[in-house]
Motif scaffolding. Structure first.
Motif, PDB file in Angstrom:
ATOM      1  N   GLY A 173      13.561   7.424   8.559  1.00  0.00           N
ATOM      2  CA  GLY A 173      13.814   6.735   7.306  1.00  0.00           C
ATOM      3  C   GLY A 173      14.006   5.240   7.410  1.00  0.00           C
ATOM      4  N   ARG A 174      13.698   4.667   8.565  1.00  0.00           N
ATOM      5  CA  ARG A 174      13.875   3.224   8.721  1.00  0.00           C
ATOM      6  C   ARG A 174      12.762   2.413   8.069  1.00  0.00           C
ATOM      7  NH1 ARG A 174      16.752   5.726  12.361  1.00  0.00           N
ATOM      8  NH2 ARG A 174      18.601   4.754  13.297  1.00  0.00           N
ATOM      9  N   VAL A 175      11.607   3.011   7.938  1.00  0.00           N
ATOM     10  CA  VAL A 175      10.494   2.374   7.251  1.00  0.00           C
ATOM     11  C   VAL A 175       9.988   3.347   6.190  1.00  0.00           C
ATOM     12  CG1 VAL A 175       8.135   1.478   7.475  1.00  0.00           C
ATOM     13  CG2 VAL A 175       9.830   1.014   9.267  1.00  0.00           C
ATOM     14  N   PRO A 176       9.879   2.915   4.943  1.00  0.00           N
ATOM     15  CA  PRO A 176       9.430   3.828   3.889  1.00  0.00           C
ATOM     16  C   PRO A 176       7.962   4.187   4.040  1.00  0.00           C
ATOM     17  CG  PRO A 176       9.588   1.601   3.035  1.00  0.00           C
ATOM     18  CD  PRO A 176      10.187   1.566   4.414  1.00  0.00           C
ATOM     19  N   ARG A 177       7.600   5.405   3.629  1.00  0.00           N
ATOM     20  CA  ARG A 177       6.212   5.848   3.667  1.00  0.00           C
ATOM     21  C   ARG A 177       5.609   5.760   2.279  1.00  0.00           C
ATOM     22  NH1 ARG A 177       3.516  10.280   7.007  1.00  0.00           N
ATOM     23  NH2 ARG A 177       1.933   8.650   6.749  1.00  0.00           N
ATOM     24  N   ALA A 178       4.317   5.632   2.246  1.00  0.00           N
ATOM     25  CA  ALA A 178       3.593   5.598   0.978  1.00  0.00           C
ATOM     26  C   ALA A 178       3.681   6.961   0.304  1.00  0.00           C
ATOM     27  CB  ALA A 178       2.129   5.241   1.235  1.00  0.00           C
ATOM     28  N   PRO A 179       3.570   6.997  -1.020  1.00  0.00           N
ATOM     29  CA  PRO A 179       3.533   8.293  -1.718  1.00  0.00           C
ATOM     30  C   PRO A 179       2.383   9.142  -1.181  1.00  0.00           C
ATOM     31  CG  PRO A 179       3.798   6.496  -3.274  1.00  0.00           C
ATOM     32  CD  PRO A 179       3.499   5.855  -1.944  1.00  0.00           C
ATOM     33  N   VAL A 180       2.531  10.451  -1.313  1.00  0.00           N
ATOM     34  CA  VAL A 180       1.532  11.366  -0.767  1.00  0.00           C
ATOM     35  C   VAL A 180       0.144  11.077  -1.318  1.00  0.00           C
ATOM     36  CG1 VAL A 180       0.818  13.783  -0.631  1.00  0.00           C
ATOM     37  CG2 VAL A 180       3.229  13.187  -0.327  1.00  0.00           C
ATOM     38  N   TRP A 181       0.044  10.777  -2.611  1.00  0.00           N
ATOM     39  CA  TRP A 181      -1.282  10.564  -3.192  1.00  0.00           C
ATOM     40  C   TRP A 181      -1.976   9.363  -2.563  1.00  0.00           C
ATOM     41  CZ3 TRP A 181      -3.005   6.173  -5.599  1.00  0.00           C
ATOM     42  CH2 TRP A 181      -2.037   5.254  -6.042  1.00  0.00           C
ATOM     43  N   MET A 182      -1.211   8.360  -2.158  1.00  0.00           N
ATOM     44  CA  MET A 182      -1.803   7.205  -1.494  1.00  0.00           C
ATOM     45  C   MET A 182      -2.238   7.569  -0.080  1.00  0.00           C
ATOM     46  SD  MET A 182       0.608   4.010  -2.730  1.00  0.00           S
ATOM     47  CE  MET A 182      -0.640   2.747  -2.402  1.00  0.00           C
ATOM     48  N   ARG A 183      -1.417   8.351   0.625  1.00  0.00           N
ATOM     49  CA  ARG A 183      -1.746   8.750   1.992  1.00  0.00           C
ATOM     50  C   ARG A 183      -2.979   9.638   2.030  1.00  0.00           C
ATOM     51  NH1 ARG A 183       4.028  10.064   2.495  1.00  0.00           N
ATOM     52  NH2 ARG A 183       3.498  12.217   3.036  1.00  0.00           N
ATOM     53  N   GLU A 184      -3.182  10.450   1.009  1.00  0.00           N
ATOM     54  CA  GLU A 184      -4.278  11.410   1.009  1.00  0.00           C
ATOM     55  C   GLU A 184      -5.572  10.856   0.441  1.00  0.00           C
ATOM     56  OE1 GLU A 184      -2.825  14.855  -1.011  1.00  0.00           O
ATOM     57  OE2 GLU A 184      -1.641  15.548   0.719  1.00  0.00           O
ATOM     58  N   ASN A 185      -5.529   9.627  -0.064  1.00  0.00           N
ATOM     59  CA  ASN A 185      -6.727   9.055  -0.668  1.00  0.00           C
ATOM     60  C   ASN A 185      -7.118   7.692  -0.097  1.00  0.00           C
ATOM     61  OD1 ASN A 185      -7.558  10.892  -3.108  1.00  0.00           O
ATOM     62  ND2 ASN A 185      -5.316  10.784  -3.168  1.00  0.00           N
ATOM     63  N   GLY A 186      -6.547   7.377   1.067  1.00  0.00           N
ATOM     64  CA  GLY A 186      -6.972   6.171   1.758  1.00  0.00           C
ATOM     65  C   GLY A 186      -6.319   4.883   1.315  1.00  0.00           C
ATOM     66  N   CYS A 201      -3.197  11.955  11.251  1.00  0.00           N
ATOM     67  CA  CYS A 201      -2.178  10.901  11.218  1.00  0.00           C
ATOM     68  C   CYS A 201      -1.013  11.270  12.130  1.00  0.00           C
ATOM     69  CB  CYS A 201      -1.705  10.723   9.780  1.00  0.00           C
ATOM     70  SG  CYS A 201      -0.470   9.449   9.544  1.00  0.00           S
ATOM     71  N   GLY A 202      -0.543  10.304  12.914  1.00  0.00           N
ATOM     72  CA  GLY A 202       0.522  10.569  13.878  1.00  0.00           C
ATOM     73  C   GLY A 202       1.745  11.259  13.307  1.00  0.00           C
ATOM     74  N   PRO A 203       2.336  10.741  12.223  1.00  0.00           N
ATOM     75  CA  PRO A 203       3.535  11.383  11.670  1.00  0.00           C
ATOM     76  C   PRO A 203       3.293  12.822  11.223  1.00  0.00           C
ATOM     77  CG  PRO A 203       3.336   9.149  10.850  1.00  0.00           C
ATOM     78  CD  PRO A 203       2.064   9.446  11.576  1.00  0.00           C
ATOM     79  N   GLU A 204       2.151  13.078  10.571  1.00  0.00           N
ATOM     80  CA  GLU A 204       1.843  14.435  10.113  1.00  0.00           C
ATOM     81  C   GLU A 204       1.538  15.365  11.272  1.00  0.00           C
ATOM     82  OE1 GLU A 204       0.837  11.786   8.359  1.00  0.00           O
ATOM     83  OE2 GLU A 204       1.899  12.233   6.489  1.00  0.00           O
ATOM     84  N   LEU A 205       0.821  14.852  12.274  1.00  0.00           N
ATOM     85  CA  LEU A 205       0.529  15.664  13.459  1.00  0.00           C
ATOM     86  C   LEU A 205       1.822  16.054  14.164  1.00  0.00           C
ATOM     87  CD1 LEU A 205      -1.316  16.882  15.604  1.00  0.00           C
ATOM     88  CD2 LEU A 205      -1.531  14.597  16.622  1.00  0.00           C
ATOM     89  N   MET A 206       2.737  15.121  14.231  1.00  0.00           N
ATOM     90  CA  MET A 206       4.018  15.357  14.902  1.00  0.00           C
ATOM     91  C   MET A 206       4.798  16.482  14.221  1.00  0.00           C
ATOM     92  SD  MET A 206       6.700  12.338  15.804  1.00  0.00           S
ATOM     93  CE  MET A 206       7.891  12.500  17.121  1.00  0.00           C
ATOM     94  N   THR A 207       4.931  16.408  12.907  1.00  0.00           N
ATOM     95  CA  THR A 207       5.688  17.438  12.191  1.00  0.00           C
ATOM     96  C   THR A 207       4.950  18.774  12.187  1.00  0.00           C
ATOM     97  OG1 THR A 207       4.759  16.620  10.101  1.00  0.00           O
ATOM     98  CG2 THR A 207       6.934  15.836  10.709  1.00  0.00           C
ATOM     99  N   ALA A 208       3.622  18.734  12.058  1.00  0.00           N
ATOM    100  CA  ALA A 208       2.855  19.980  12.057  1.00  0.00           C
ATOM    101  C   ALA A 208       2.977  20.691  13.398  1.00  0.00           C
ATOM    102  CB  ALA A 208       1.387  19.689  11.744  1.00  0.00           C
ATOM    103  N   ASP A 258      -7.299   8.657  13.049  1.00  0.00           N
ATOM    104  CA  ASP A 258      -6.180   8.331  12.161  1.00  0.00           C
ATOM    105  C   ASP A 258      -6.627   7.148  11.306  1.00  0.00           C
ATOM    106  OD1 ASP A 258      -3.826   7.700  10.902  1.00  0.00           O
ATOM    107  OD2 ASP A 258      -2.891   6.822  12.665  1.00  0.00           O
ATOM    108  N   GLY A 259      -6.759   7.358  10.026  1.00  0.00           N
ATOM    109  CA  GLY A 259      -7.269   6.302   9.157  1.00  0.00           C
ATOM    110  C   GLY A 259      -8.531   6.778   8.462  1.00  0.00           C
ATOM    111  N   PHE A 260      -8.561   6.607   7.149  1.00  0.00           N
ATOM    112  CA  PHE A 260      -9.701   7.111   6.391  1.00  0.00           C
ATOM    113  C   PHE A 260     -11.015   6.413   6.709  1.00  0.00           C
ATOM    114  CE2 PHE A 260      -6.716   9.533   3.861  1.00  0.00           C
ATOM    115  CZ  PHE A 260      -7.475  10.680   3.585  1.00  0.00           C
ATOM    116  N   PRO A 261     -11.034   5.136   7.105  1.00  0.00           N
ATOM    117  CA  PRO A 261     -12.325   4.561   7.497  1.00  0.00           C
ATOM    118  C   PRO A 261     -13.010   5.362   8.598  1.00  0.00           C
ATOM    119  CG  PRO A 261     -10.758   2.811   7.138  1.00  0.00           C
ATOM    120  CD  PRO A 261      -9.981   4.099   7.059  1.00  0.00           C
ATOM    121  N   LEU A 262     -12.232   5.872   9.560  1.00  0.00           N
ATOM    122  CA  LEU A 262     -12.813   6.673  10.629  1.00  0.00           C
ATOM    123  C   LEU A 262     -13.265   8.031  10.108  1.00  0.00           C
ATOM    124  CD1 LEU A 262     -11.137   4.443  12.140  1.00  0.00           C
ATOM    125  CD2 LEU A 262     -10.881   6.093  13.991  1.00  0.00           C
TER     126      LEU A 262
END
Length: 263
Positions: free
Chosen positions: A210-223, A97-104, A77-81
């Motif tokens: 929804g208690r903590v906002p998530r980054a836009p998808v483009w940010m999540r997918e590009n590190g 990523c934990g949130p994406e793995l959970m929903t998938a 989990d994390g683009f450096p890895l």
């Protein structure tokens, strides 16, 4: 094959990053492994969703490093890895990523009757999450929820939690206690529980409610999600990303140049 990384049922190939084993898997591979464990129900398995921060914590805390070493699956989990995995020859397309793995996982398996237990989160968050997921994924079974207090549990309280999880006949326990704390909880309870899968998903509970906002998808997918999270929670995260991040880059450079070896 799955995502060009591992074959279903095979032992996950892995790489070493600063002395921490990281399994070269993607979300699809991880879901397949989790389902296999649920099908067999022969032991309690731990999935450590691991990022740069966890790798750095392992440099300072040998006990924590040992916990990661015995996890059944250590996912990147994390683009450096992910980037380091690619450098070592693995065809990793993205992070686990934990949130994406959970929903998938819930989306793909809701109709299979798996029983989900949600452990962690602030007061009311865990029940809110369970209600949201039950509505979002028809067929998903909520086996139970538990929100621990902001202190260590007494031995009696911990025993009651273990008994509650066992009575729930859960197939999977989603643990949302935050990095390191959730890994320690899973390590300490893996031999007390017969649940096939324990998985730590960090801030996923807060993101999905929804208690903590998530980054836009483009940010999540590009590190760049770290930059968004730092802007949202600077006081809590500045050390993680600025201090640990800089130290991580330095240690990786030293390892890559052959000046230091990690085991």
């Amino acid at each position: 094959m799955s995502n060009g990384v591992i074959a279903y049922g095979d032992v996950a190939r892995s790489y070493n990053l600063l002395g921490v084993r990281v399994d070269a898997v993607q979300i699809a591979d991880t879901i397949a492994r989790m389902e296999e464990w649920i099908k067999r129900r022969e032991a309690c398995h731990v999935v450590a969703v691991t990022d740069m921060h966890s790798v750095m914590e392992a440099q300072h805390d040998k006990g924590f490093k040992s916990m990661l070493a015995v996890a059944d699956l250590v996912v990147p989990d994390g683009f450096p890895l992910v980037w380091m995995g690619r450098r070592k020859g693995f065809a990793l397309r993205s992070r686990v990523c934990g949130p994406e793995l959970m929903t998938a996982f819930c989306e793909e398996t809701a109709s299979k009757g798996y029983r989900h237990f949600f452990y962690g989160g602030a007061p009311e968050v865990t029940r809110d999450l369970a209600a949201r997921f039950a509505a979002r994924f028809p067929g998903l079974i909520v086996a139970g929820t538990y929100c621990p207090p902001f202190r260590s549990l007494t031995l009696e309280e911990d025993r009651e939690v273990v008994e509650a999880i066992e009575r729930s006949c859960a197939d999977i326990v989603w643990v949302g206690l935050g990095a390191q704390k959730q890994d320690r909880w899973m390590f300490e309870h893996r031999k007390l529980l017969s649940v096939p899968v324990l998985i730590g998903v960090g801030a996923a509970f807060d993101f999905h409610t929804g208690r903590v906002p998530r980054a836009p998808v483009w940010m999540r997918e590009n590190g760049f999600e770290w930059l968004f999270r730092l802007a949202v929670e600077p006081r809590r995260l500045w050390k993680r990303y600025l201090v640990y991040g800089s130290h991580f880059v330095m240690l990786v450079a030293l390892e890559s140049l052959g000046f230091r070896k990690f085991s």
